[in-house]
Scaffold this motif. Structure first.
Motif, PDB file in Angstrom:
ATOM      1  N   GLN A 334      11.098   4.923   2.339  1.00 35.34           N
ATOM      2  CA  GLN A 334      11.885   4.210   1.249  1.00 35.34           C
ATOM      3  C   GLN A 334      10.653   4.260   1.156  1.00 35.34           C
ATOM      4  N   ALA A 335      11.206   4.275  -0.618  1.00 33.71           N
ATOM      5  CA  ALA A 335       9.743   4.260  -1.309  1.00 33.71           C
ATOM      6  C   ALA A 335      10.589   3.540  -2.976  1.00 33.71           C
ATOM      7  N   PHE A 336       9.860   3.357  -3.449  1.00 36.13           N
ATOM      8  CA  PHE A 336       9.101   2.651  -4.699  1.00 36.13           C
ATOM      9  C   PHE A 336       8.864   2.794  -6.261  1.00 36.13           C
ATOM     10  N   GLU A 337       9.169   2.656  -7.499  1.00 35.96           N
ATOM     11  CA  GLU A 337       8.352   3.234  -8.311  1.00 35.96           C
ATOM     12  C   GLU A 337       8.305   2.068  -8.891  1.00 35.96           C
ATOM     13  N   PHE A 338       6.952   1.912 -10.274  1.00 33.34           N
ATOM     14  CA  PHE A 338       6.812   1.570 -10.856  1.00 33.34           C
ATOM     15  C   PHE A 338       6.935   1.768 -11.997  1.00 33.34           C
ATOM     16  N   ALA A 339       7.360   0.935 -13.184  1.00 37.49           N
ATOM     17  CA  ALA A 339       7.355   2.094 -14.320  1.00 37.49           C
ATOM     18  C   ALA A 339       5.971   1.902 -14.598  1.00 37.49           C
ATOM     19  N   GLU A 340       4.883   1.095 -15.095  1.00 33.41           N
ATOM     20  CA  GLU A 340       3.084   1.864 -15.026  1.00 33.41           C
ATOM     21  C   GLU A 340       2.584   1.871 -13.664  1.00 33.41           C
ATOM     22  N   PRO A 341       1.177   2.679 -14.370  1.00 37.89           N
ATOM     23  CA  PRO A 341       1.320   3.762 -13.184  1.00 37.89           C
ATOM     24  C   PRO A 341      -0.269   2.598 -12.449  1.00 37.89           C
ATOM     25  N   ARG A 342       0.852   1.850 -11.151  1.00 42.29           N
ATOM     26  CA  ARG A 342      -0.182   1.046 -10.698  1.00 42.29           C
ATOM     27  C   ARG A 342      -0.398   0.728  -9.569  1.00 42.29           C
ATOM     28  N   ALA A 343       0.031   2.170  -8.905  1.00 40.30           N
ATOM     29  CA  ALA A 343       0.818   2.395  -7.499  1.00 40.30           C
ATOM     30  C   ALA A 343      -0.057   2.344  -6.611  1.00 40.30           C
ATOM     31  N   LYS A 344      -1.267   2.654  -7.083  1.00 45.44           N
ATOM     32  CA  LYS A 344      -2.823   2.959  -6.278  1.00 45.44           C
ATOM     33  C   LYS A 344      -3.309   1.531  -6.276  1.00 45.44           C
ATOM     34  N   ALA A 345      -3.813   0.529  -7.506  1.00 50.90           N
ATOM     35  CA  ALA A 345      -4.222  -0.358  -7.449  1.00 50.90           C
ATOM     36  C   ALA A 345      -3.264  -1.258  -6.459  1.00 50.90           C
ATOM     37  N   GLN A 347      -1.718  -0.071  -3.903  1.00 48.97           N
ATOM     38  CA  GLN A 347      -1.660  -0.116  -3.089  1.00 48.97           C
ATOM     39  C   GLN A 347      -3.329  -1.077  -1.799  1.00 48.97           C
ATOM     40  N   LEU A 348      -4.425  -0.593  -2.733  1.00 54.91           N
ATOM     41  CA  LEU A 348      -5.330  -1.071  -2.431  1.00 54.91           C
ATOM     42  C   LEU A 348      -5.860  -2.389  -2.301  1.00 54.91           C
ATOM     43  N   LEU A 351      -3.637  -2.995   1.431  1.00 55.09           N
ATOM     44  CA  LEU A 351      -4.855  -3.238   2.272  1.00 55.09           C
ATOM     45  C   LEU A 351      -6.117  -3.981   2.803  1.00 55.09           C
ATOM     46  N   ASP A 352      -5.836  -4.749   1.382  1.00 59.76           N
ATOM     47  CA  ASP A 352      -7.821  -5.930   1.616  1.00 59.76           C
ATOM     48  C   ASP A 352      -6.226  -7.366   1.543  1.00 59.76           C
ATOM     49  N   ALA A 353      -4.969  -7.560   1.463  1.00 60.80           N
ATOM     50  CA  ALA A 353      -4.579  -8.259   2.474  1.00 60.80           C
ATOM     51  C   ALA A 353      -3.950  -7.963   4.150  1.00 60.80           C
ATOM     52  N   GLY A 354      -4.447  -6.714   4.488  1.00 56.39           N
ATOM     53  CA  GLY A 354      -3.911  -6.183   5.613  1.00 56.39           C
ATOM     54  C   GLY A 354      -2.631  -5.528   5.861  1.00 56.39           C
ATOM     55  N   LEU A 355      -2.327  -5.076   4.507  1.00 60.30           N
ATOM     56  CA  LEU A 355      -1.469  -4.375   4.643  1.00 60.30           C
ATOM     57  C   LEU A 355      -0.976  -2.773   4.743  1.00 60.30           C
ATOM     58  N   ILE A 356      -0.658  -2.346   5.369  1.00 59.50           N
ATOM     59  CA  ILE A 356      -0.923  -0.620   5.053  1.00 59.50           C
ATOM     60  C   ILE A 356       0.031  -0.044   4.144  1.00 59.50           C
ATOM     61  N   VAL A 357       0.407   0.759   2.904  1.00 61.24           N
ATOM     62  CA  VAL A 357       0.997   1.144   2.221  1.00 61.24           C
ATOM     63  C   VAL A 357       1.100   2.500   1.959  1.00 61.24           C
ATOM     64  N   ASN A 358       1.821   3.501   0.890  1.00 59.34           N
ATOM     65  CA  ASN A 358       1.199   4.404   0.828  1.00 59.34           C
ATOM     66  C   ASN A 358       1.671   5.116  -0.600  1.00 59.34           C
ATOM     67  N   ALA A 359       0.409   5.430  -1.577  1.00 58.41           N
ATOM     68  CA  ALA A 359       0.881   4.761  -3.127  1.00 58.41           C
ATOM     69  C   ALA A 359       0.560   7.232  -3.062  1.00 58.41           C
ATOM     70  N   VAL A 360       2.108   7.476  -3.545  1.00 63.79           N
ATOM     71  CA  VAL A 360       2.410   9.348  -3.236  1.00 63.79           C
ATOM     72  C   VAL A 360       1.607   9.397  -4.640  1.00 63.79           C
ATOM     73  N   ASP A 361       1.697   9.159  -5.230  1.00 66.07           N
ATOM     74  CA  ASP A 361       0.849   9.210  -7.039  1.00 66.07           C
ATOM     75  C   ASP A 361       0.901   8.085  -7.840  1.00 66.07           C
ATOM     76  N   ASP A 362       0.873   8.199  -9.394  1.00 66.40           N
ATOM     77  CA  ASP A 362       0.332   6.975  -9.603  1.00 66.40           C
ATOM     78  C   ASP A 362       0.930   5.295 -10.275  1.00 66.40           C
ATOM     79  N   HIS A 363       2.608   6.142  -9.607  1.00 66.57           N
ATOM     80  CA  HIS A 363       3.347   5.153  -9.386  1.00 66.57           C
ATOM     81  C   HIS A 363       4.493   4.576  -8.599  1.00 66.57           C
ATOM     82  N   SER A 364       4.205   5.453  -7.521  1.00 72.47           N
ATOM     83  CA  SER A 364       4.740   5.776  -6.442  1.00 72.47           C
ATOM     84  C   SER A 364       5.460   5.432  -4.995  1.00 72.47           C
ATOM     85  N   VAL A 365       5.191   4.340  -4.576  1.00 73.48           N
ATOM     86  CA  VAL A 365       4.621   3.766  -2.592  1.00 73.48           C
ATOM     87  C   VAL A 365       5.742   4.398  -2.134  1.00 73.48           C
TER      88      VAL A 365
END
Ligand SMILES: Cc1ncc(COP(=O)(O)O)c(C=O)c1O
Length: 390
Positions: A334-345, A347-348, A351-365
């Motif tokens: 599954q993936a979801f896409e933000f309108a704004e470029p916030r996927a990498k933030a 993801q971080l 991670l800080d909250a103890g959850l691993i997700v994968n930002a494939v680019d600036d918009h999509s996780v």
């Protein structure tokens, strides 16, 4: 927050080629859907080694199988027979379609084998045809041929000149494939759901249409199921959702439960390799094949393909309230896409909250968790993501 020590950062920079950026965490162990860093902190893992750890981390039955096999025989090369390799080939064929199997060590190598099969088949059966139609945005690996087959120039441009014989058309566009087909075409090569670019399933009817077109044109259909295969989409193989079979299918990622192994399956029509045509020193060694047999056994015994379909629906519906402009996927891909470029933030912060997700680019996780994930773990992950999404 970073759990990586200064010395790890310095040593990694000094001794490791800098081929990709790493997130600030060093993992030391894992169990099920959880991994732990050096300080003992626990993380819920929705990435699973990028769609690899189908049974989660260090599944006891995979660990036992590997340990026993390591004590008996780790490697012999393909100059000789080993039983686990034959057993694994038989199992994969039983689960998919009538074919034979070549084993290697990665997705890229499995796709290299598929490309070489297509070239040889074209030389023999289609008057020297050699061109492969692939799709923009796809990902097939990082060797020179597979990075060329993949339709993402950012990965191939630095390595020009690239091998010839690949043309690219838009994904999910059957007419584009038809227009690109010529007497030089030998195969169409596709991901049944594009993964690396951010989980893009095709429209209903596309794969069936491509299969029919390949049949009428007498060209091969190569499906790259490296990411979609082995239960991930809620069927053993993603093409089974469309009631079609490919001529050639490639697998890797989840097959060995974390032990590197890839496979290329070819049906009798495409099965053109003869002794001397192809090979791999490590491919299909007893250790990797035993790991894969254990993975397949547990998936089947525990009904994890149906479980992945069920959990996939739950995961997808849980993503609806994260403020994303689009949610897409199939099964536990599954993936979801933000309108704004916030996927990498995002993801971080996860991670800080103890959850691993994968930002494939600036918009999509992207989320490709182990198939063993539970409804409760999806709820927990959702609670974190909702908080982080704000
Ligand atoms: C669909 C697909 N094919 C091929 C590959 C390459 O696999 P590997 O990294 O094992 O070479 C990947 C890896 O992400 C993939 O997703």
């Amino acid at each position: 927050m970073s759990s990586v020590t200064k010395s790890t950062l310095e040593l990694a920079e000094r001794y490791l080629m800098q081929t990709g950026r790493r997130l600030p965490v060093t993992f030391v162990r894992g169990r099920g859907c959880r991994v732990y860093d050096e300080s003992g902190r626990e993380y819920l893992d929705l990435v699973a080694g990028i769609a690899v750890n189908l049974l989660g981390h260090s599944h006891p039955e995979v660990v036992r199988a590997i340990s026993e096999q390591a004590g008996a025989l780790i490697h012999t090369s393909n100059l000789y027979f080993t039983q686990p390799q034959i057993d694994l080939a038989q199992r994969l064929v039983e689960l998919s379609f009538p074919s034979r199997v070549f084993f290697c060590n990665s997705g890229a190598e499995a796709n290299e084998a598929a490309i070489k099969i297509a070239r040889k088949w074209g030389a023999r059966q289609r008057d020297g045809a050699f061109e492969i139609i692939a799709t923009a945005g796809s990902f097939h690996g990082r060797t020179l041929a597979t990075v060329t087959a993949g339709g993402q120039q950012k990965y191939s441009d630095p390595f020009r000149p690239l091998p010839g014989g690949f043309v690219h058309v838009a994904y999910d566009d059957l007419d584009a494939i038809k227009a690109a087909t010529t007497s030089k075409t030998v195969a169409v090569m596709l991901e049944p759901v594009m993964g690396e670019i951010g989980v893009v399933p095709p429209s209903p009817g596309y794969l069936r249409g491509v299969r029919e077109w390949c049949d009428t044109q007498d060209v091969l259909l190569i499906l790259d199921e490296v990411q979609t295969g082995l239960g991930r989409t809620g069927r053993w193989f993603a093409h089974q959702h469309h009631s079609i079979t490919p001529d050639v299918m490639t697998l890797a990622k989840g097959l060995g439960g974390g032990v590197p192994i890839g496979a290329c399956l070819a049906n009798p029509r495409a099965d053109v390799f003869e002794p001397g045509d192809h090979g791999s020193t490590f491919g299909g060694n007893p250790l990797a094949c035993t790991a894969a047999l254990a993975v397949l056994h547990v998936i089947e015994r525990d009904g994890l393909v149906a479980h992945a379909a069920e959990m996939g629906e739950l995961l997808q519906s849980s993503l609806a309230d994260l403020g994303a402009k689009a949610v897409r996927g199939q099964g536990l891909m599954q993936a979801f896409e933000f309108a704004e470029p916030r996927a990498k933030a995002f993801q971080l912060s996860c991670l800080d909250a103890g959850l691993i997700v994968n930002a494939v680019d600036d918009h999509s996780v992207r989320l490709v968790p182990p198939l063993i994930i539970t409804a409760e773990e999806i709820d927990n992950a959702h609670a974190v993501m909702q908080k982080v999404a704000g």
